[in-house]
Structures are given as C-alpha cells and as structure tokens.
Design a protein around this motif. Structure first.
Motif, PDB file in Angstrom:
ATOM      1  N   ALA A   1      12.839   6.784  17.637  1.00 30.32           N
ATOM      2  CA  ALA A   1      12.048   7.840  17.523  1.00 30.32           C
ATOM      3  C   ALA A   1      10.787   7.451  16.874  1.00 30.32           C
ATOM      4  N   THR A   2       9.983   7.819  17.122  1.00 27.37           N
ATOM      5  CA  THR A   2       8.911   7.646  16.412  1.00 27.37           C
ATOM      6  C   THR A   2       9.059   8.313  15.331  1.00 27.37           C
ATOM      7  N   LEU A   3       7.636   7.533  13.568  1.00 28.62           N
ATOM      8  CA  LEU A   3       7.698   8.772  13.104  1.00 28.62           C
ATOM      9  C   LEU A   3       6.670   8.685  12.061  1.00 28.62           C
ATOM     10  N   ASP A   4       6.621   9.912  11.752  1.00 30.81           N
ATOM     11  CA  ASP A   4       5.071  10.233  11.365  1.00 30.81           C
ATOM     12  C   ASP A   4       5.452  10.417  10.014  1.00 30.81           C
ATOM     13  N   PHE A   5       4.158   9.510   9.584  1.00 27.75           N
ATOM     14  CA  PHE A   5       4.552   9.853   8.089  1.00 27.75           C
ATOM     15  C   PHE A   5       2.863   9.743   7.477  1.00 27.75           C
ATOM     16  N   ASP A   6       3.223  11.109   7.084  1.00 33.47           N
ATOM     17  CA  ASP A   6       1.841  12.183   6.436  1.00 33.47           C
ATOM     18  C   ASP A   6       1.773  12.112   4.768  1.00 33.47           C
ATOM     19  N   PHE A   7       1.382  11.088   4.292  1.00 35.67           N
ATOM     20  CA  PHE A   7       0.806  11.118   2.637  1.00 35.67           C
ATOM     21  C   PHE A   7       1.047  12.319   1.957  1.00 35.67           C
ATOM     22  N   ASP A   8       0.729  13.224   2.201  1.00 35.09           N
ATOM     23  CA  ASP A   8       0.483  14.210   1.399  1.00 35.09           C
ATOM     24  C   ASP A   8       1.754  15.055   1.825  1.00 35.09           C
TER      25      ASP A   8
ATOM     26  N   VAL B   1       3.094   5.949  -2.265  1.00 42.93           N
ATOM     27  CA  VAL B   1       4.218   7.560  -2.571  1.00 42.93           C
ATOM     28  C   VAL B   1       4.906   6.828  -3.407  1.00 42.93           C
ATOM     29  N   GLY B   2       5.360   5.372  -4.341  1.00 47.48           N
ATOM     30  CA  GLY B   2       6.546   5.197  -4.583  1.00 47.48           C
ATOM     31  C   GLY B   2       8.200   5.465  -3.669  1.00 47.48           C
ATOM     32  N   ALA B   3       8.617   3.445  -3.930  1.00 46.50           N
ATOM     33  CA  ALA B   3       9.585   2.858  -2.941  1.00 46.50           C
ATOM     34  C   ALA B   3      10.464   4.689  -3.165  1.00 46.50           C
ATOM     35  N   ASP B   4      11.191   4.951  -3.943  1.00 52.46           N
ATOM     36  CA  ASP B   4      11.998   6.809  -3.294  1.00 52.46           C
ATOM     37  C   ASP B   4      11.817   7.569  -2.083  1.00 52.46           C
ATOM     38  N   VAL B   5      10.148   7.563  -2.340  1.00 50.20           N
ATOM     39  CA  VAL B   5      10.098   8.382  -1.233  1.00 50.20           C
ATOM     40  C   VAL B   5       9.659   8.151  -0.197  1.00 50.20           C
ATOM     41  N   ALA B   6       9.390   6.565  -0.260  1.00 55.83           N
ATOM     42  CA  ALA B   6       8.953   5.974   1.468  1.00 55.83           C
ATOM     43  C   ALA B   6      10.462   5.924   2.129  1.00 55.83           C
ATOM     44  N   ARG B   7      11.455   4.830   0.843  1.00 57.43           N
ATOM     45  CA  ARG B   7      12.479   4.973   1.777  1.00 57.43           C
ATOM     46  C   ARG B   7      13.458   5.628   2.256  1.00 57.43           C
ATOM     47  N   PHE B   8      13.654   7.432   1.410  1.00 61.39           N
ATOM     48  CA  PHE B   8      13.746   8.675   2.413  1.00 61.39           C
ATOM     49  C   PHE B   8      13.233   9.003   3.464  1.00 61.39           C
ATOM     50  N   HIS B   9      11.978   8.993   3.165  1.00 65.62           N
ATOM     51  CA  HIS B   9      11.132   9.646   4.426  1.00 65.62           C
ATOM     52  C   HIS B   9      11.617   8.582   5.804  1.00 65.62           C
ATOM     53  N   MET B  10      11.524   7.502   5.179  1.00 67.30           N
ATOM     54  CA  MET B  10      11.408   6.505   6.713  1.00 67.30           C
ATOM     55  C   MET B  10      12.699   6.722   6.975  1.00 67.30           C
TER      56      MET B  10
ATOM     57  N   ASP C   1       0.904  -1.487  -0.188  1.00 71.37           N
ATOM     58  CA  ASP C   1      -0.296   0.287  -0.001  1.00 71.37           C
ATOM     59  C   ASP C   1       0.912   0.567  -0.294  1.00 71.37           C
ATOM     60  N   LEU C   2       1.679   1.205   1.034  1.00 67.66           N
ATOM     61  CA  LEU C   2       2.744   2.652   1.033  1.00 67.66           C
ATOM     62  C   LEU C   2       3.716   2.967  -0.419  1.00 67.66           C
ATOM     63  N   VAL C   3       3.889   1.725  -1.084  1.00 69.67           N
ATOM     64  CA  VAL C   3       4.533   1.334  -2.100  1.00 69.67           C
ATOM     65  C   VAL C   3       3.738   2.135  -3.348  1.00 69.67           C
ATOM     66  N   ASP C   4       2.882   2.004  -3.686  1.00 68.77           N
ATOM     67  CA  ASP C   4       1.962   2.239  -4.015  1.00 68.77           C
ATOM     68  C   ASP C   4       1.361   3.586  -4.512  1.00 68.77           C
TER      69      ASP C   4
END
Length: 580
Positions: free
Chosen positions: A430-437, A414-423, A409-412
C-alpha cells in the motif's frame, strides 16, 4: 507461553475425547481448527471454529458438535463458560486467574515471551534493498530496507535461521554510466570544464569520488582513451558507491550478512551452469516468442532465441535466456543468482522488490520452482511508493542527490527510529504517506510517539517506585499475588498481552512485519486507557500507598513494557525510557 496455543490444545483434546466416546468419527483432520479473539469482544475471550470445520467430514451439524465440545471445555478450570453461537461457533470466556497469571509468566520468562520455534531452524534468505550502486539510496529504498530488515528480525524471532542479503547490480550498463560520470568529476577535480551528457549522474555525491580518484591516480588518465580507464574507474566507482550505501544503511540500523555481486556471475561459468541445469530438465528450447499484445506488426520483429519454458510453471509466456547473437538476456543472471541461492541450501527465499518490478514476479517464481524441483518456495513482496510531505505540501528535492530525497536525508530529518516505525505502519503493498511534521508530532494520532510514550510512562512509574525504595525487579514482581487484578480494564490489557505470541506467528507466517506495528499501537492504547482510568479510580493507579499493592499493580505495567520492547526490537526501534 502461548495462551491461544494452549487453549487450542485443550480444544483438540476435547475432540479426541469425543472421538473416543464415539460422538465423532476417527481420522478427522484438525489442522484447520483455530482459536482466536472473537470479532466482537463482547462475545468472549476466545472463539474456536472447530465445529464448523469438522461438521462436513464428521457428517454432523456444526451446532451439535459445538454443544458437545462446550460440555467438555467447560470442565477445564481455565474456562469460565463455553457458549455456542450462530450455526456452530463456540465462544469461550476464561477465568480471571488465567489473565492474572499472565504478567507473572511474562516477567518470569523475560525476553523469551513471544518467541517461537515455529521456524524450526529452517534457512531463509531475504534479499532486500539491492539498489543499483550508482548513487545514494532514496526514500523508496529506505522503505524496502526497513521492511526487509524487520521481516528478517521477525522470522528470526519466530525460530528461522535468517540470512540478510543485498544483490549488487554491478553487471549492467548503468555501472558504465556511473564510471563515466565519476570520470567527469575527476576532470573537474583537475579544474577542467565538462559537459554532462543526458542520462549521466550529475549529483554532488560524486564530487568527493572524483577527488578521491584524483588523489589515487593523479593526472595519468586525463588524456587517456576511455578503453584504458573505464574498467578501473568502474571498479573504483562501484566500491565508492557501495561504501556510501553501507554507511546509509548503517545510519538506518540495517546491516547485511551477504553482499552478492552480479558481476561475479559473468565469466565464471555460473550462468552457464544454471542454464545447463534447466537444459537437463528439458526446459530450454530454441524458439520464437509470439508478438506481444497491443504491439503493431511493423514494430515487432520475429527472431529465434533460447527460451525458458516458464509457462510450465505458471508464467504468462516463456522467457528469453540468450539472444540470437550469443549474448545473455537480462533474465540469465537472475536465473544464475537464484540457482546459487537454491544451491546454498535455503528452505525459503524472500525477495523485497520495488513496485516497478512487478513484471518479474511470475518468471522468478517459475525459475526457482524449476531449479529447486518445487522444493524451495519464493515469496516476492512488492514495496509501494512513499509520498513525502512537509508543511502540508509534497516534498521532493534533495540538494545532495539533485533529484530526490535520499535515505540519509530522511534519517537526518526525523531519526532512524521514527523512520523505521512509520514505514511499518502500513502493509508494504500500500502507498504510504510520510509527513515530516506529523511523524515527529507528540500526539496520540502519531503511532510512533504513542507507542514510545507508553513505554516511557511505564519506565517513569518504575523509577518513581524505585525512588521510594520499592523493589521493582522482574523477579520480585513475578512473585506477587495478582488475584486482586480484577478490573475489566486490567484484564483487557492482560488479554492483549496474551495475543503477542499468536501475533508473532501470524506475522511471521504471512511475512508481514507491519502487523507488529499495528499490534503495538493497540497495546499502547490499552495501556494509556488503563492509565487514564486511574485518574478517576485511584484503585487502578500503578503507584499505591501500600508498597506490596504497588508491586502487584506494577507487575502488569512492567509486563506490558517487556512486550513493547520486544515488538520494537523486531521493528529495529529503540524503546525510550523518558520523553523529552
């Protein structure tokens, strides 16, 4: 080329000279001497703690040592000034020629810039993801996969021999639950109505698995008792789930070297061998654990069992390895698995676990310390939760999984590159907030976009220069005279590029790939800052009227692109050449 290492070597040479001259005593340990960027850039280009760490063993005041070092260091043509600050810190300013030579060295060395031999080929095993093969991976698994994969790339970049490993938890009761859930989908594939018991896996992802099982065996198991079909359905379901997991990991750009099955430890003598090794060391005994703190007397039953003396190695209590009925405790296969890794000859073990595995840290470190006779260190990184948001609100549901957002779902989305960098923008504990927008927003507040935009801007300049017939090959740019690169903004960007090799070694030593993402954000900010200055100061623009002047300006930009590309490569992110 590692400028910080070069200047540290200069400091060490100066210390040796002072020892020869009798200013400092012989036999001083200089391992703790560092050169690093000063906390306040106004204080200089580099600072060394040499005088502070040598003062006590030398029996001298730090400031006296610093002043003697300053005289020696100032003699080097690379050093513009050496100034003593406070009780004995030594701040250095380097000549502009040092920074002017850096882009040329980067372009001359190409992808080698920043790579290190720090690891000296030591064998490192990094175990990460290791999700139960009972369904698709969720976002929490995605963060662990990304951190582990980036860490593996980082250590390989720093000279280690890295093995990426996935531990398949296919030996426990949860795989039996999976098999029974697949069997229910198999019944549904035959148009039968089923009831889903509590604790089963009702996600839609098992529908095609049930249909595939029907295609394989037909209706032969519809009336068969569980003892007939359970073993084979278990194998079939596990294989199907691992194929799904491999595909999901591939979509994220993660590829493992080894998939190790927990089941392979049972009935093969491998658990017995690991326990016997501990017995030979006198670390297994028949005993009773004390009542856990806070547990009521009536809720606790004293029982004898085989225990590992993990308290001898820093654990809070000894750990059961076999129950009184002769069955293995949960910890036993973990012991055997890590014993296997020790026997495979790894020099360092790293485990990437979810935050809910915090209770396993001390016991696993204890058993690895025992089995390797304190030869092989084990580092365990705990990955904290990912909080998902969309349109400003928490986002939780996945139709495919039924109860959670999957990795796919995540990759579909925002894409793998965005997911990887932001993570990788925050430390893993530390807890991470991931805002799809926000992660796809094109603004400087979005670190993914900001770094990619810096690389794309440089590529745009190179294309425009090339279209004007200017040779912008690395070899040509490396041969340019950069003595005209004197503006503070240009020198500041070059100084940030000089930090890259040092940053790589620090991140590799601490096993913290998020440091790379942080550095890339800072480097991108410096590049954008120089670019924006060019709007008001034409002499700073990368494209000049004179082709030779353009080449000298572009050399710095191209060197920046080389480092950005290398950093993104470690993170597993593809650098873009134009923004769309």
């Amino acid at each position: 080329m590692n400028l910080f290492a070069d200047i540290r070597a200069l400091v060490l040479d100066a210390i040796t000279t002072l020892v020869t001259e009798g200013v400092l005593p012989d036999g001083l340990n200089t391992d703790a001497v560092t050169t690093e960027p000063p906390r306040d850039p106004a204080h200089g280009d580099m600072a060394t703690n040499a005088a502070m760490v040598l003062a006590k063993p030398a029996g001298k005041k730090p400031r006296d040592i610093a002043e003697a070092l300053a005289v020696k260091l100032a003699d080097d043509p690379r050093v513009a000034s050496a100034e003593v600050a406070g009780p004995g810190f030594l701040n250095l300013r380097l000549e502009p020629s040092v920074w002017q030579a850096l882009p040329k060295a980067i372009l001359g060395g190409g992808t080698a810039y920043g790579r290190s031999d720090m690891g000296k080929g030591e064998k490192v095993n990094i175990e990460y993801v290791s999700a139960n093969p009972t369904g698709p991976m969720h976002v929490g698994h995605a963060r662990g996969a990304i951190v582990g994969d980036a860490m593996a790339s980082l250590l390989a970049y720093a000279g280690y021999d890295v093995t990426r490993e996935y531990y398949i938890n296919d030996g426990g009761a949860q795989v039996d639950v999976l098999a029974r859930s697949v069997y229910l989908r198999y019944q549904e594939a035959h148009d039968l109505s089923v009831d889903w018991p509590e604790g089963s896996y009702p996600g839609d992802y098992l529908i095609p698995v049930g249909e595939a099982l029907k295609d394989k065996v037909g209706d032969v198991w519809l009336e068969a008792p569980e003892k007939v079909w359970l073993p084979e359905v278990r194998e079939f379901a596990t294989a199907a789930m691992m194929a799904l997991i491999r595909d999901d990991l591939a979509a994220l750009g993660v590829h493992m070297d080894v998939f190790f099955s927990e089941k392979s430890l049972y009935g093969t003598g491998r658990i017995e061998a690991a326990i016997d090794a501990l017995k030979e060391m006198g670390l297994i005994y028949w005993g009773v654990l004390p009542k856990p703190k806070g547990k009521a007397e009536e809720d606790w039953e004293e029982r004898e069992q085989w225990l590992f003396k993990s308290t001898d190695f820093g654990d809070d209590e000894d750990r059961p390895v076999m129950k009184a009925d002769g069955s293995w405790a949960y910890f036993a296969p973990d012991i055997a698995y890590h014993y296997d890794k020790v026997q495979r000859g790894f020099d360092l073990l790293i485990n990437i676990f979810g935050a809910d595995h915090g209770g396993y840290v001390k016991r696993l470190k204890a058993v690895v310390k025992a089995l390797s006779q304190d030869r092989v260190p084990l580092d365990i990184k705990l990955i904290q939760l990912v909080k998902l948001f969309k349109n400003g609100a928490p986002f939780k549901m996945s139709k495919r999984a039924g109860t959670f957002i999957t990795l796919r779902d995540l990759v579909d989305e925002v894409g793998a590159d965005v997911a990887r960098f932001h993570m990788l923008t925050r430390k893993s504990d530390a807890t991470l907030d991931f805002d799809f927008d926000k992660v796809v927003e094109q603004s400087k507040e979005n670190p993914v976009f900001y770094v990619q935009y810096a690389h794309a801007r440089i590529c745009s300049v190179l294309r425009k220069a090339g279209a004007e017939g200017i040779d912008v090959s690395d070899a040509t740019l490396a041969a340019q005279d950069l003595s005209g690169m004197t503006h503070p903004a240009e020198l500041h960007l070059a100084a940030k590029l000089a930090e890259w090799p040092r940053l790589v070694e620090i991140a590799a030593r601490t096993h913290e790939p998020h440091r790379v993402a942080t550095y890339l954000g800072e480097l991108a900010a410096d590049l954008h800052g120089l670019w924006n200055r060019g709007n008001d100061e034409p002499a700073l623009r990368f494209l000049q009227d004179d082709p030779v002047a353009t080449q000298s300006k572009i050399a710095l930009a191209r060197a920046t692109a080389v480092v950005i590309s290398a950093g993104l490569g470690i993170l597993g992110v593809t650098p873009v050449e134009e923004m769309r």
